[in-house]
Design a protein around this motif. Sequence first.
Motif, PDB file in Angstrom:
ATOM      1  N   ALA A  34       0.842  -1.204   0.000  1.00  0.00           N
ATOM      2  CA  ALA A  34       0.000   0.000   0.000  1.00  0.00           C
ATOM      3  C   ALA A  34       0.876   1.253   0.000  1.00  0.00           C
ATOM      4  CB  ALA A  34      -0.926  -0.010   1.214  1.00  0.00           C
ATOM      5  N   ARG A  35       1.901   1.275   0.836  1.00  0.00           N
ATOM      6  CA  ARG A  35       2.809   2.434   0.883  1.00  0.00           C
ATOM      7  C   ARG A  35       3.509   2.634  -0.469  1.00  0.00           C
ATOM      8  NH1 ARG A  35       3.461   0.701   6.070  1.00  0.00           N
ATOM      9  NH2 ARG A  35       5.227  -0.671   5.646  1.00  0.00           N
ATOM     10  N   ARG A  36       3.943   1.546  -1.087  1.00  0.00           N
ATOM     11  CA  ARG A  36       4.670   1.647  -2.361  1.00  0.00           C
ATOM     12  C   ARG A  36       3.762   2.019  -3.531  1.00  0.00           C
ATOM     13  NH1 ARG A  36       9.277  -2.975  -2.716  1.00  0.00           N
ATOM     14  NH2 ARG A  36      10.147  -2.657  -0.643  1.00  0.00           N
ATOM     15  N   SER A  37       2.499   1.567  -3.472  1.00  0.00           N
ATOM     16  CA  SER A  37       1.596   1.777  -4.612  1.00  0.00           C
ATOM     17  C   SER A  37       0.741   3.033  -4.490  1.00  0.00           C
ATOM     18  CB  SER A  37       0.678   0.564  -4.775  1.00  0.00           C
ATOM     19  OG  SER A  37      -0.206   0.454  -3.671  1.00  0.00           O
ATOM     20  N   GLY A  38       0.521   3.481  -3.262  1.00  0.00           N
ATOM     21  CA  GLY A  38      -0.371   4.618  -3.062  1.00  0.00           C
ATOM     22  C   GLY A  38      -1.823   4.206  -2.871  1.00  0.00           C
ATOM     23  N   LEU A  39      -2.094   2.898  -2.916  1.00  0.00           N
ATOM     24  CA  LEU A  39      -3.441   2.401  -2.623  1.00  0.00           C
ATOM     25  C   LEU A  39      -3.573   2.233  -1.115  1.00  0.00           C
ATOM     26  CD1 LEU A  39      -3.654  -0.379  -5.376  1.00  0.00           C
ATOM     27  CD2 LEU A  39      -4.760   1.860  -5.419  1.00  0.00           C
ATOM     28  N   THR A  40      -4.789   2.097  -0.635  1.00  0.00           N
ATOM     29  CA  THR A  40      -4.963   1.860   0.798  1.00  0.00           C
ATOM     30  C   THR A  40      -4.666   0.404   1.115  1.00  0.00           C
ATOM     31  OG1 THR A  40      -7.296   1.255   0.639  1.00  0.00           O
ATOM     32  CG2 THR A  40      -6.796   3.612   0.911  1.00  0.00           C
ATOM     33  N   GLU A  41      -4.281   0.156   2.351  1.00  0.00           N
ATOM     34  CA  GLU A  41      -4.027  -1.216   2.785  1.00  0.00           C
ATOM     35  C   GLU A  41      -5.305  -2.045   2.660  1.00  0.00           C
ATOM     36  OE1 GLU A  41      -2.532  -3.760   6.667  1.00  0.00           O
ATOM     37  OE2 GLU A  41      -2.366  -1.579   6.711  1.00  0.00           O
ATOM     38  N   ALA A  42      -6.436  -1.445   2.995  1.00  0.00           N
ATOM     39  CA  ALA A  42      -7.713  -2.159   2.897  1.00  0.00           C
ATOM     40  C   ALA A  42      -7.991  -2.564   1.444  1.00  0.00           C
ATOM     41  CB  ALA A  42      -8.850  -1.298   3.439  1.00  0.00           C
ATOM     42  N   SER A  43      -7.691  -1.683   0.521  1.00  0.00           N
ATOM     43  CA  SER A  43      -7.900  -1.979  -0.899  1.00  0.00           C
ATOM     44  C   SER A  43      -6.989  -3.125  -1.349  1.00  0.00           C
ATOM     45  CB  SER A  43      -7.653  -0.735  -1.741  1.00  0.00           C
ATOM     46  OG  SER A  43      -7.931  -1.006  -3.100  1.00  0.00           O
ATOM     47  N   ILE A  44      -5.732  -3.095  -0.934  1.00  0.00           N
ATOM     48  CA  ILE A  44      -4.792  -4.171  -1.276  1.00  0.00           C
ATOM     49  C   ILE A  44      -5.323  -5.499  -0.738  1.00  0.00           C
ATOM     50  CG2 ILE A  44      -2.472  -5.116  -0.875  1.00  0.00           C
ATOM     51  CD1 ILE A  44      -2.390  -2.765  -2.790  1.00  0.00           C
ATOM     52  N   ARG A  45      -5.779  -5.501   0.509  1.00  0.00           N
ATOM     53  CA  ARG A  45      -6.308  -6.738   1.111  1.00  0.00           C
ATOM     54  C   ARG A  45      -7.558  -7.229   0.369  1.00  0.00           C
ATOM     55  NH1 ARG A  45      -3.767  -8.056   5.727  1.00  0.00           N
ATOM     56  NH2 ARG A  45      -2.670  -6.415   6.843  1.00  0.00           N
ATOM     57  N   ARG A  46      -8.460  -6.310   0.013  1.00  0.00           N
ATOM     58  CA  ARG A  46      -9.680  -6.713  -0.710  1.00  0.00           C
ATOM     59  C   ARG A  46      -9.340  -7.268  -2.094  1.00  0.00           C
ATOM     60  NH1 ARG A  46     -11.718  -1.883   1.617  1.00  0.00           N
ATOM     61  NH2 ARG A  46     -11.348  -0.821  -0.348  1.00  0.00           N
ATOM     62  N   ILE A  47      -8.393  -6.637  -2.774  1.00  0.00           N
ATOM     63  CA  ILE A  47      -7.976  -7.136  -4.089  1.00  0.00           C
ATOM     64  C   ILE A  47      -7.373  -8.531  -3.935  1.00  0.00           C
ATOM     65  CG2 ILE A  47      -6.296  -6.846  -5.956  1.00  0.00           C
ATOM     66  CD1 ILE A  47      -6.782  -3.781  -5.688  1.00  0.00           C
ATOM     67  N   ALA A  48      -6.446  -8.683  -2.992  1.00  0.00           N
ATOM     68  CA  ALA A  48      -5.775  -9.968  -2.787  1.00  0.00           C
ATOM     69  C   ALA A  48      -6.757 -11.064  -2.376  1.00  0.00           C
ATOM     70  CB  ALA A  48      -4.669  -9.823  -1.747  1.00  0.00           C
ATOM     71  N   ASP A  49      -7.837 -10.685  -1.691  1.00  0.00           N
ATOM     72  CA  ASP A  49      -8.859 -11.653  -1.266  1.00  0.00           C
ATOM     73  C   ASP A  49      -9.910 -11.897  -2.343  1.00  0.00           C
ATOM     74  OD1 ASP A  49      -7.620 -11.917   1.190  1.00  0.00           O
ATOM     75  OD2 ASP A  49      -8.960 -10.516   2.212  1.00  0.00           O
ATOM     76  N   GLY A  50      -9.827 -11.164  -3.469  1.00  0.00           N
ATOM     77  CA  GLY A  50     -10.792 -11.343  -4.547  1.00  0.00           C
ATOM     78  C   GLY A  50     -12.117 -10.649  -4.301  1.00  0.00           C
ATOM     79  N   ARG A  51     -12.126  -9.684  -3.386  1.00  0.00           N
ATOM     80  CA  ARG A  51     -13.365  -8.966  -3.064  1.00  0.00           C
ATOM     81  C   ARG A  51     -13.445  -7.588  -3.702  1.00  0.00           C
ATOM     82  NH1 ARG A  51     -13.462  -7.784   2.332  1.00  0.00           N
ATOM     83  NH2 ARG A  51     -11.287  -8.313   2.583  1.00  0.00           N
ATOM     84  N   GLU A  52     -12.376  -7.187  -4.400  1.00  0.00           N
ATOM     85  CA  GLU A  52     -12.360  -5.882  -5.072  1.00  0.00           C
ATOM     86  C   GLU A  52     -11.743  -6.073  -6.453  1.00  0.00           C
ATOM     87  OE1 GLU A  52     -10.123  -1.623  -4.492  1.00  0.00           O
ATOM     88  OE2 GLU A  52     -11.060  -2.515  -2.719  1.00  0.00           O
ATOM     89  N   ASP A  53     -12.391  -5.497  -7.445  1.00  0.00           N
ATOM     90  CA  ASP A  53     -11.899  -5.623  -8.812  1.00  0.00           C
ATOM     91  C   ASP A  53     -10.684  -4.731  -9.042  1.00  0.00           C
ATOM     92  OD1 ASP A  53     -13.910  -7.399  -9.441  1.00  0.00           O
ATOM     93  OD2 ASP A  53     -15.212  -5.883 -10.334  1.00  0.00           O
ATOM     94  N   ILE A  54      -9.903  -5.118 -10.039  1.00  0.00           N
ATOM     95  CA  ILE A  54      -8.769  -4.312 -10.473  1.00  0.00           C
ATOM     96  C   ILE A  54      -9.315  -3.270 -11.447  1.00  0.00           C
ATOM     97  CG2 ILE A  54      -6.579  -4.323 -11.717  1.00  0.00           C
ATOM     98  CD1 ILE A  54      -5.982  -6.169  -9.578  1.00  0.00           C
ATOM     99  N   THR A  55      -9.097  -2.013 -11.144  1.00  0.00           N
ATOM    100  CA  THR A  55      -9.518  -0.909 -12.015  1.00  0.00           C
ATOM    101  C   THR A  55      -8.287  -0.390 -12.751  1.00  0.00           C
ATOM    102  OG1 THR A  55      -9.093   0.759 -10.324  1.00  0.00           O
ATOM    103  CG2 THR A  55     -11.321  -0.237 -10.348  1.00  0.00           C
ATOM    104  N   PRO A  56      -8.484   0.423 -13.777  1.00  0.00           N
ATOM    105  CA  PRO A  56      -7.301   1.006 -14.434  1.00  0.00           C
ATOM    106  C   PRO A  56      -6.402   1.769 -13.453  1.00  0.00           C
ATOM    107  CG  PRO A  56      -9.220   1.299 -15.828  1.00  0.00           C
ATOM    108  CD  PRO A  56      -9.714   0.745 -14.518  1.00  0.00           C
TER     109      PRO A  56
END
Length: 108
Positions: A34-56
Amino acid sequence: MEAKKKFLMPVAVHPGENVREWLEENEMTAAELARRSGLTEASIRRIADGREDITPESAAALERATSMSANFLLRFQQLYEETSARLAREKAAKAARRATRRRELAPA
């Protein structure tokens, strides 16, 4: 000449699976990514868990922080959505066929 058969995936794999594997292989936490990408930690966790889609936007952020290209992540997301939709259609068609057979076999 033999006709080519189109391969259809029997399951839909969320692109977050790649993110989760990348985190494990690089021994990195969601907080660090999250720190390296600028995304939130929650977003990283949701993406990794398959609960959030990858957007552009998230794909571009992940590309900056990982070795995965944004194009790869977005194509994987598209494949996931197409496969999920196809599997849902196949499941509905199978249920409809089953219901038709039950009606045909039911005593009059």
